[in-house]
Design a protein around this motif. Structure first.
Motif, PDB file in Angstrom:
ATOM      1  N   GLY A  18       0.795  -1.223   0.000  1.00 45.83           N
ATOM      2  CA  GLY A  18       0.000   0.000   0.000  1.00 45.83           C
ATOM      3  C   GLY A  18       0.825   1.270   0.000  1.00 45.83           C
ATOM      4  O   GLY A  18       1.972   1.297   0.475  1.00 45.83           O
ATOM      5  N   LEU A  19       0.238   2.315  -0.513  1.00 45.03           N
ATOM      6  CA  LEU A  19       0.875   3.623  -0.643  1.00 45.03           C
ATOM      7  C   LEU A  19       1.519   4.082   0.663  1.00 45.03           C
ATOM      8  O   LEU A  19       2.626   4.626   0.659  1.00 45.03           O
ATOM      9  CB  LEU A  19      -0.162   4.652  -1.116  1.00 45.03           C
ATOM     10  CG  LEU A  19       0.266   6.097  -1.213  1.00 45.03           C
ATOM     11  CD1 LEU A  19       1.420   6.272  -2.193  1.00 45.03           C
ATOM     12  CD2 LEU A  19      -0.911   6.960  -1.637  1.00 45.03           C
ATOM     13  N   GLN A 138       1.810  -0.456  -5.813  1.00 47.74           N
ATOM     14  CA  GLN A 138       0.366  -0.631  -5.625  1.00 47.74           C
ATOM     15  C   GLN A 138      -0.342   0.051  -6.786  1.00 47.74           C
ATOM     16  O   GLN A 138      -0.094   1.221  -7.083  1.00 47.74           O
ATOM     17  CB  GLN A 138      -0.104  -0.016  -4.310  1.00 47.74           C
ATOM     18  CG  GLN A 138      -1.599  -0.204  -4.085  1.00 47.74           C
ATOM     19  CD  GLN A 138      -2.114   0.531  -2.862  1.00 47.74           C
ATOM     20  OE1 GLN A 138      -1.633   1.595  -2.512  1.00 47.74           O
ATOM     21  NE2 GLN A 138      -3.136  -0.031  -2.234  1.00 47.74           N
ATOM     22  N   TRP A 139      -1.254  -0.687  -7.436  1.00 45.65           N
ATOM     23  CA  TRP A 139      -2.068  -0.154  -8.530  1.00 45.65           C
ATOM     24  C   TRP A 139      -3.417   0.198  -7.939  1.00 45.65           C
ATOM     25  O   TRP A 139      -4.104  -0.655  -7.376  1.00 45.65           O
ATOM     26  CB  TRP A 139      -2.195  -1.214  -9.610  1.00 45.65           C
ATOM     27  CG  TRP A 139      -3.147  -0.931 -10.733  1.00 45.65           C
ATOM     28  CD1 TRP A 139      -3.847   0.207 -10.995  1.00 45.65           C
ATOM     29  CD2 TRP A 139      -3.491  -1.841 -11.775  1.00 45.65           C
ATOM     30  NE1 TRP A 139      -4.599   0.066 -12.126  1.00 45.65           N
ATOM     31  CE2 TRP A 139      -4.398  -1.185 -12.633  1.00 45.65           C
ATOM     32  CE3 TRP A 139      -3.125  -3.148 -12.071  1.00 45.65           C
ATOM     33  CZ2 TRP A 139      -4.943  -1.790 -13.767  1.00 45.65           C
ATOM     34  CZ3 TRP A 139      -3.666  -3.750 -13.202  1.00 45.65           C
ATOM     35  CH2 TRP A 139      -4.557  -3.079 -14.036  1.00 45.65           C
ATOM     36  N   VAL A 140      -3.793   1.468  -8.034  1.00 44.46           N
ATOM     37  CA  VAL A 140      -5.078   1.922  -7.513  1.00 44.46           C
ATOM     38  C   VAL A 140      -5.810   2.748  -8.561  1.00 44.46           C
ATOM     39  O   VAL A 140      -5.201   3.307  -9.458  1.00 44.46           O
ATOM     40  CB  VAL A 140      -4.927   2.759  -6.217  1.00 44.46           C
ATOM     41  CG1 VAL A 140      -4.293   1.940  -5.110  1.00 44.46           C
ATOM     42  CG2 VAL A 140      -4.131   4.017  -6.475  1.00 44.46           C
ATOM     43  N   VAL A 166      -0.171   3.745 -10.572  1.00 47.81           N
ATOM     44  CA  VAL A 166       0.714   2.774  -9.949  1.00 47.81           C
ATOM     45  C   VAL A 166       1.722   3.533  -9.092  1.00 47.81           C
ATOM     46  O   VAL A 166       2.541   4.288  -9.605  1.00 47.81           O
ATOM     47  CB  VAL A 166       1.420   1.892 -11.003  1.00 47.81           C
ATOM     48  CG1 VAL A 166       2.339   0.886 -10.315  1.00 47.81           C
ATOM     49  CG2 VAL A 166       0.389   1.171 -11.868  1.00 47.81           C
ATOM     50  N   HIS A 167       1.593   3.358  -7.776  1.00 44.43           N
ATOM     51  CA  HIS A 167       2.510   3.971  -6.816  1.00 44.43           C
ATOM     52  C   HIS A 167       3.709   3.040  -6.652  1.00 44.43           C
ATOM     53  O   HIS A 167       3.531   1.820  -6.469  1.00 44.43           O
ATOM     54  CB  HIS A 167       1.829   4.159  -5.459  1.00 44.43           C
ATOM     55  CG  HIS A 167       0.596   4.996  -5.509  1.00 44.43           C
ATOM     56  ND1 HIS A 167       0.607   6.323  -5.867  1.00 44.43           N
ATOM     57  CD2 HIS A 167      -0.698   4.692  -5.240  1.00 44.43           C
ATOM     58  CE1 HIS A 167      -0.627   6.808  -5.797  1.00 44.43           C
ATOM     59  NE2 HIS A 167      -1.438   5.824  -5.423  1.00 44.43           N
ATOM     60  N   ILE A 168       4.915   3.614  -6.669  1.00 40.32           N
ATOM     61  CA  ILE A 168       6.140   2.817  -6.642  1.00 40.32           C
ATOM     62  C   ILE A 168       7.124   3.419  -5.647  1.00 40.32           C
ATOM     63  O   ILE A 168       7.300   4.642  -5.603  1.00 40.32           O
ATOM     64  CB  ILE A 168       6.780   2.758  -8.038  1.00 40.32           C
ATOM     65  CG1 ILE A 168       5.809   2.098  -9.032  1.00 40.32           C
ATOM     66  CG2 ILE A 168       8.121   2.021  -8.010  1.00 40.32           C
ATOM     67  CD1 ILE A 168       6.172   2.286 -10.479  1.00 40.32           C
ATOM     68  N   ILE A 175       4.330  -7.012   3.841  1.00 37.94           N
ATOM     69  CA  ILE A 175       2.878  -7.153   3.902  1.00 37.94           C
ATOM     70  C   ILE A 175       2.518  -8.632   3.798  1.00 37.94           C
ATOM     71  O   ILE A 175       2.968  -9.319   2.877  1.00 37.94           O
ATOM     72  CB  ILE A 175       2.207  -6.354   2.755  1.00 37.94           C
ATOM     73  CG1 ILE A 175       2.695  -4.895   2.740  1.00 37.94           C
ATOM     74  CG2 ILE A 175       0.694  -6.447   2.855  1.00 37.94           C
ATOM     75  CD1 ILE A 175       2.396  -4.114   3.983  1.00 37.94           C
ATOM     76  N   GLU A 176       1.721  -9.103   4.738  1.00 42.37           N
ATOM     77  CA  GLU A 176       1.302 -10.501   4.699  1.00 42.37           C
ATOM     78  C   GLU A 176       0.350 -10.735   3.541  1.00 42.37           C
ATOM     79  O   GLU A 176      -0.404  -9.842   3.149  1.00 42.37           O
ATOM     80  CB  GLU A 176       0.626 -10.887   6.016  1.00 42.37           C
ATOM     81  CG  GLU A 176       1.595 -10.938   7.179  1.00 42.37           C
ATOM     82  CD  GLU A 176       0.970 -11.518   8.425  1.00 42.37           C
ATOM     83  OE1 GLU A 176       0.009 -12.300   8.307  1.00 42.37           O
ATOM     84  OE2 GLU A 176       1.460 -11.180   9.513  1.00 42.37           O
TER      85      GLU A 176
END
Length: 192
Positions: A18-19, A138-140, A166-168, A175-176
């Motif tokens: 996540g971002l 994360q692609w949002v 897409v945040h990179i 992250i589980e």
């Protein structure tokens, strides 16, 4: 083509981050060029390149967030300051966000839907490319992808639409994994 166990294992374990858990450093100029090259190696019937990419990095991240807050305030004058602050942080803290636009056009042989799917593949390749370069992603798709005023402010031209952002960045946490679909529930075999 021989089996590639490393790629297989990556695909079996890939997980979005996540971002809020993405930070500096992000890709440098050379890595960004490689990432964009990976992103655009997608199925593209007719070689139309029915997509464009908008890079949001550096000071542009906060500037875009401020403009989103202004648009949100104009659309809802009663919006609370906490919500405006959330808008201001839409592209923070990740050091890089890439917006993927579908530029699908009428074509005699290639449906717009097929062109849209090609743009979706660009977004997914951005995610895979980020991981291949040692980052996380994360692609949002949020409200500003669908709001004409906000989308235009972020670079959408008439007739284009965002398929996602897409945040990179570098992950700050592991992250589980989440539960994945039961294959028996989502896969059928065609019987004629």
């Amino acid at each position: 083509m021989p089996a590639n166990a490393a790629v297989r294992d990556y695909l079996l374990t890939r997980r979005s981050v996540g971002l809020a858990f993405l930070q500096e450093p992000g890709p440098d100029a050379g890595q960004l060029k490689t990432l964009l090259t990976i992103a655009t190696r997608v199925p593209d019937h007719g070689k139309l390149a029915p997509w464009r990419l908008v890079v949001i990095d550096g000071d542009a991240r906060a500037a875009a967030g401020e403009k989103l807050a202004q648009i949100a305030k104009a659309k809802n004058p009663a919006i609370e300051e906490a919500a405006l602050n959330n808008e201001r942080r839409q592209f923070l803290p990740a050091p890089l966000t890439i917006g993927v636009l579908s530029t699908a056009q009428e074509h005699v042989k290639i449906p717009q839907f097929e062109q849209l799917i090609s743009a979706g593949n660009v977004a997914l390749n951005l995610v895979h490319g980020a991981y291949a370069l040692g980052f996380a992603a994360q692609w949002v798709t949020r409200w500003f992808a669908y709001d004409e005023t906000a989308a235009a402010m972020l670079g959408a031209r008439p007739g284009e639409r965002f398929v996602g952002f897409v945040h990179i960045g570098t992950p700050t946490a592991v992250i589980e994994d989440r539960p994945r679909p039961d294959l028996d529930a989502v896969v059928t075999r065609w019987q004629g």
